[in-house]
Design an enzyme around this catalytic site. Structure first.
Site, mmCIF file in Angstrom:
data_model
loop_
_atom_site.group_PDB
_atom_site.id
_atom_site.type_symbol
_atom_site.label_atom_id
_atom_site.label_comp_id
_atom_site.label_asym_id
_atom_site.label_seq_id
_atom_site.Cartn_x
_atom_site.Cartn_y
_atom_site.Cartn_z
ATOM 1 N N ASP A 115 44.692 -63.513 -1.911
ATOM 2 C CA ASP A 115 44.507 -64.877 -1.125
ATOM 3 C C ASP A 115 45.352 -65.260 -0.104
ATOM 4 O O ASP A 115 45.229 -66.340 0.627
ATOM 5 C CB ASP A 115 43.812 -65.867 -1.993
ATOM 6 C CG ASP A 115 44.884 -66.475 -2.876
ATOM 7 O OD1 ASP A 115 44.359 -66.771 -4.107
ATOM 8 O OD2 ASP A 115 46.003 -66.232 -2.947
ATOM 9 N N HIS A 130 47.523 -56.157 -5.788
ATOM 10 C CA HIS A 130 46.044 -55.803 -5.714
ATOM 11 C C HIS A 130 45.676 -56.135 -4.166
ATOM 12 O O HIS A 130 44.405 -55.939 -3.794
ATOM 13 C CB HIS A 130 44.937 -56.571 -6.695
ATOM 14 C CG HIS A 130 44.840 -56.337 -7.811
ATOM 15 N ND1 HIS A 130 44.454 -57.262 -8.859
ATOM 16 C CD2 HIS A 130 45.364 -55.093 -8.398
ATOM 17 C CE1 HIS A 130 44.479 -56.529 -9.975
ATOM 18 N NE2 HIS A 130 45.121 -55.499 -9.828
ATOM 19 N N ASN A 248 48.085 -70.906 -19.122
ATOM 20 C CA ASN A 248 46.916 -70.506 -19.045
ATOM 21 C C ASN A 248 46.108 -71.912 -19.689
ATOM 22 O O ASN A 248 46.569 -72.323 -20.555
ATOM 23 C CB ASN A 248 46.579 -68.983 -19.521
ATOM 24 C CG ASN A 248 45.617 -68.674 -19.145
ATOM 25 O OD1 ASN A 248 44.290 -69.335 -19.387
ATOM 26 N ND2 ASN A 248 45.385 -67.169 -18.676
ATOM 27 N N GLU A 250 43.603 -71.001 -21.326
ATOM 28 C CA GLU A 250 43.215 -70.442 -22.643
ATOM 29 C C GLU A 250 44.186 -69.394 -23.160
ATOM 30 O O GLU A 250 44.920 -68.626 -22.305
ATOM 31 C CB GLU A 250 41.921 -69.873 -22.677
ATOM 32 C CG GLU A 250 41.852 -68.535 -21.498
ATOM 33 C CD GLU A 250 40.532 -68.190 -21.263
ATOM 34 O OE1 GLU A 250 39.613 -68.445 -21.714
ATOM 35 O OE2 GLU A 250 40.387 -67.109 -20.378
HETATM 36 N N1 APR Z 1 45.194 -73.152 -14.703
HETATM 37 C C1 APR Z 1 45.703 -72.344 -15.754
HETATM 38 N N2 APR Z 1 44.648 -71.271 -16.035
HETATM 39 C C2 APR Z 1 43.741 -71.114 -15.413
HETATM 40 C C3 APR Z 1 43.213 -72.069 -14.390
HETATM 41 C C4 APR Z 1 43.977 -72.913 -14.041
HETATM 42 N N3 APR Z 1 44.006 -73.858 -13.033
HETATM 43 N N4 APR Z 1 41.893 -71.792 -13.979
HETATM 44 C C5 APR Z 1 41.659 -70.498 -14.544
HETATM 45 N N5 APR Z 1 42.547 -70.238 -15.383
HETATM 46 C C6 APR Z 1 42.722 -68.852 -16.305
HETATM 47 C C7 APR Z 1 41.472 -68.534 -17.045
HETATM 48 O O1 APR Z 1 41.450 -68.969 -18.229
HETATM 49 C C8 APR Z 1 41.549 -67.012 -17.221
HETATM 50 O O2 APR Z 1 42.450 -66.688 -18.628
HETATM 51 O O3 APR Z 1 43.229 -68.005 -15.551
HETATM 52 C C9 APR Z 1 42.776 -66.590 -16.142
HETATM 53 C C10 APR Z 1 41.862 -65.923 -14.916
HETATM 54 O O4 APR Z 1 41.528 -64.743 -15.443
HETATM 55 P P1 APR Z 1 40.794 -63.792 -14.529
HETATM 56 O O5 APR Z 1 39.445 -64.678 -13.947
HETATM 57 O O6 APR Z 1 40.297 -62.604 -15.397
HETATM 58 O O7 APR Z 1 41.517 -63.261 -13.346
HETATM 59 P P2 APR Z 1 42.594 -62.381 -13.273
HETATM 60 O O8 APR Z 1 43.209 -62.268 -14.634
HETATM 61 O O9 APR Z 1 43.452 -62.382 -12.147
HETATM 62 O O10 APR Z 1 41.780 -61.020 -12.987
HETATM 63 C C11 APR Z 1 42.444 -59.827 -12.823
HETATM 64 O O11 APR Z 1 40.459 -58.640 -12.169
HETATM 65 O O12 APR Z 1 38.476 -58.535 -11.176
HETATM 66 C C12 APR Z 1 39.756 -58.129 -11.130
HETATM 67 O O13 APR Z 1 41.050 -57.362 -9.169
HETATM 68 C C13 APR Z 1 40.484 -58.802 -9.838
HETATM 69 O O14 APR Z 1 42.952 -59.526 -9.697
HETATM 70 C C14 APR Z 1 41.649 -59.452 -10.190
HETATM 71 C C15 APR Z 1 41.935 -58.783 -11.757
#
Ligand code: APR
Length: 283
Positions: A115, A130, A248, A250
């Site tokens: 982004d 990515h 995070n 979680e």
């Molecule tokens: N603050 C802290 N943690 C957050 C927040 C926030 N505001 N919002 C979401 N999260 C946490 C969620 O709990 C989750 O553990 O961020 C994490 C996001 O995980 P994903 O949705 O799996 O995203 P990501 O880890 O970036 O995915 C990796 O997967 O689909 C592919 O290419 C895509 O780059 C992406 C890759």
């Protein structure tokens, strides 16, 4: 007794102040407070539309088979993601990491996000692991161009798709790494270098489920020796694990498998600015 939030904020600030080479790894979680949904959280894109995730696994193969049709389908698709995400603004978490870089306490941001929000917040040393939604990339020679250099809708109506690489003439695709697509060689090798030489790694807003990015904290923890040549080229063999902490909503596998030393549970947009304020107070 469990440490309080302020104990953890202070611990993170102390770790940053002591670090010689601190880096941050980020995932979609750092951008949710900018209005961009993550993938696997409760409101995640894949959580709410599993069929979209399946389609994402097909994108790379479809492009390789017929780049012209792929581009026509993209441009005729229901959602123009560029318009959607183009309006998003960096949030306090992005700005706090940019502040840390400005005060030379953070050397690099390695992000999975496409982004461009870290760059918009002012971070200069960003590795787009990515890719980046505002660029196109050539799979043949890895050269990248700004998406603004092409009028894709005009090219569609005048039957000039796909956009072609100005260096080698091969079809260009968005500089976004699809499932099954290799990580761009420059991003992969620079990120491995950073994981090998950092002594502090902040892991912000990622589920740590998608490899090879999720393997970077394991390299930094010194648990998975990287290939010999990366030690030879970097001239650095980590003698001990980097300090690794997560921010995070979680726990993640890094938490549960003890790869991160501690988790500060909560919102990146709230926690990172508090850590940066504590660093500034401690200088
Ligand atoms: N603050 C802290 N943690 C957050 C927040 C926030 N505001 N919002 C979401 N999260 C946490 C969620 O709990 C989750 O553990 O961020 C994490 C996001 O995980 P994903 O949705 O799996 O995203 P990501 O880890 O970036 O995915 C990796 O997967 O689909 C592919 O290419 C895509 O780059 C992406 C890759």
């Amino acid at each position: 007794m469990n440490p309080t939030m302020s104990d953890l904020i202070k611990r993170a600030a102390d770790d940053i102040l002591e670090a010689r080479h601190a880096i941050a790894l980020t995932g979609a979680g750092i951008s949710t407070e900018s209005g961009i949904p993550d993938f696997r959280g409760p409101d995640g894109i894949w959580t709410k539309n599993p069929e979209l995730e399946q389609k994402a696994y097909e994108a790379y193969g479809d492009f390789r088979v017929n780049p012209k049709k792929w581009w026509i389908d993209q441009l005729e698709g229901p959602v123009n993601i560029l318009e959607e995400w183009g309006k998003a603004q960096p949030n306090a978490g992005h700005h706090a990491l940019a502040d840390l870089e400005k005060s030379n306490q953070l050397k690099r941001v390695l992000t999975q996000n496409i982004d461009n929000l870290h760059q918009q917040a002012g971070s200069q040393n960003v590795i787009d692991y990515h890719g980046n939604i505002f660029k196109l990339r050539c799979l043949n020679c890895n050269s990248r161009s700004s998406i603004e250099a092409f009028d894709l809708n005009q090219m569609k109506t005048t039957n000039q798709l796909p956009p072609l690489c100005k260096s080698c003439g091969d079809p260009l695709k968005p500089d976004v790494v699809y499932f099954g697509e290799p990580i761009p060689v420059d991003a992969a090798s620079e990120s491995e270098e950073e994981a090998l030489k950092c002594d502090l790694m902040m892991v912000c807003g990622t589920s740590a489920l998608v490899y090879p990015f999720a393997g970077l904290p394991i390299i930094a923890a010194g648990r998975q020796r990287s290939t010999l040549e990366s030690y030879l080229t970097s001239g650095h063999v980590p003698t001990k694990s980097a300090v690794i902490f997560e921010i995070n909503d979680e726990p993640t596998p890094l938490t549960n498998e003890g790869i991160s030393h501690y988790l500060i549970q909560g919102k990146t947009g709230e926690i990172i600015p508090q850590i940066v304020a504590a660093v500034k107070a401690g200088i």
